[in-house]
Design a protein around this motif. Structure first.
Motif, mmCIF file in Angstrom:
data_model
loop_
_atom_site.group_PDB
_atom_site.id
_atom_site.type_symbol
_atom_site.label_atom_id
_atom_site.label_comp_id
_atom_site.label_asym_id
_atom_site.label_seq_id
_atom_site.Cartn_x
_atom_site.Cartn_y
_atom_site.Cartn_z
ATOM 1 N N TRP A 26 -3.646 -10.256 -13.416
ATOM 2 C CA TRP A 26 -5.077 -10.313 -13.713
ATOM 3 C C TRP A 26 -5.883 -9.480 -12.732
ATOM 4 O O TRP A 26 -7.083 -9.327 -12.896
ATOM 5 N N VAL A 27 -5.249 -8.981 -11.708
ATOM 6 C CA VAL A 27 -5.953 -8.237 -10.662
ATOM 7 C C VAL A 27 -5.306 -6.876 -10.490
ATOM 8 O O VAL A 27 -4.182 -6.640 -10.920
ATOM 9 N N VAL A 28 -6.022 -5.991 -9.843
ATOM 10 C CA VAL A 28 -5.478 -4.693 -9.477
ATOM 11 C C VAL A 28 -5.181 -4.744 -7.994
ATOM 12 O O VAL A 28 -6.044 -5.113 -7.189
ATOM 13 N N ARG A 29 -3.969 -4.411 -7.653
ATOM 14 C CA ARG A 29 -3.559 -4.449 -6.242
ATOM 15 C C ARG A 29 -3.433 -3.031 -5.734
ATOM 16 O O ARG A 29 -2.753 -2.207 -6.338
ATOM 17 N N HIS A 30 -4.055 -2.777 -4.608
ATOM 18 C CA HIS A 30 -3.948 -1.480 -3.946
ATOM 19 C C HIS A 30 -3.008 -1.640 -2.765
ATOM 20 O O HIS A 30 -3.307 -2.374 -1.830
ATOM 21 N N HIS A 31 -1.875 -0.972 -2.844
ATOM 22 C CA HIS A 31 -0.867 -1.102 -1.803
ATOM 23 C C HIS A 31 -1.243 -0.274 -0.587
ATOM 24 O O HIS A 31 -1.684 0.869 -0.697
ATOM 25 N N SER A 32 -1.048 -0.863 0.568
ATOM 26 C CA SER A 32 -1.187 -0.097 1.798
ATOM 27 C C SER A 32 0.149 0.577 2.075
ATOM 28 O O SER A 32 1.170 0.227 1.509
ATOM 29 N N SER A 33 0.118 1.549 2.943
ATOM 30 C CA SER A 33 1.375 2.225 3.264
ATOM 31 C C SER A 33 2.290 1.224 3.966
ATOM 32 O O SER A 33 1.848 0.379 4.738
ATOM 33 N N HIS A 34 3.560 1.305 3.655
ATOM 34 C CA HIS A 34 4.514 0.399 4.260
ATOM 35 C C HIS A 34 5.885 1.049 4.280
ATOM 36 O O HIS A 34 6.104 2.095 3.683
#
Length: 103
Positions: A26-34
Motif C-alpha cells: 500500500w506504500v511506496v518504499r524508497h530504498h537507501s543505499s545498502h
C-alpha cells in the motif's frame, strides 16, 4: 524476519481455521543505499533453518486456551529447538505485555 513471523502466525491460525494472506504493498518504499552481501549474511540463518522451522511447526501442538499463551509457548519451544534466539523470546514476551497493557 517478517517471513518467519508469517510462518509462526500461520501455525497459530491453523488452530482456528485461519490463513495468512498476502497482497500488494500500500506504500511506496524508497530504498537507501545498502550492502546486498551484508543483507544476505544477516538473513542466511533464516534460509538454513527454514526446513527445521516448517517441520517443527507442522508437529507442534498446544492446548493453551489463550492465543497469547500459545504464542509464547511456541516461541519458547522454537528457542529450545535452536530455531529462534533468546532475544526473539524476549521481544514476543514484551509485545504480549504491551498488548495486555492497552487492553
Amino acid at each position: 524476519s517478517d517471513v518467519w513471523r508469517s510462518y509462526i502466525t500461520q501455525r497459530l491460525l491453523w488452530d482456528i481455521g485461519g490463513h495468512v494472506v498476502f497482497r500488494s504493498p500500500w506504500v511506496v518504499r524508497h530504498h537507501s543505499s545498502h550492502d546486498a552481501l551484508a543483507d544476505f549474511q544477516s538473513e542466511v540463518d533464516m534460509y538454513l533453518k527454514v526446513d527445521s522451522l516448517v517441520d517443527f511447526l507442522r508437529n507442534w501442538m498446544s492446548s493453551a486456551p489463550l492465543l497469547k499463551t500459545r504464542l509464547l509457548e511456541l516461541v519458547i519451544a522454537l528457542y529450545e529447538h535452536n530455531i529462534l534466539g533468546l532475544d526473539d523470546v524476549g521481544l514476543v514476551h514484551d509485545w504480549i505485555l504491551d498488548l495486555d497493557s492497552v487492553g
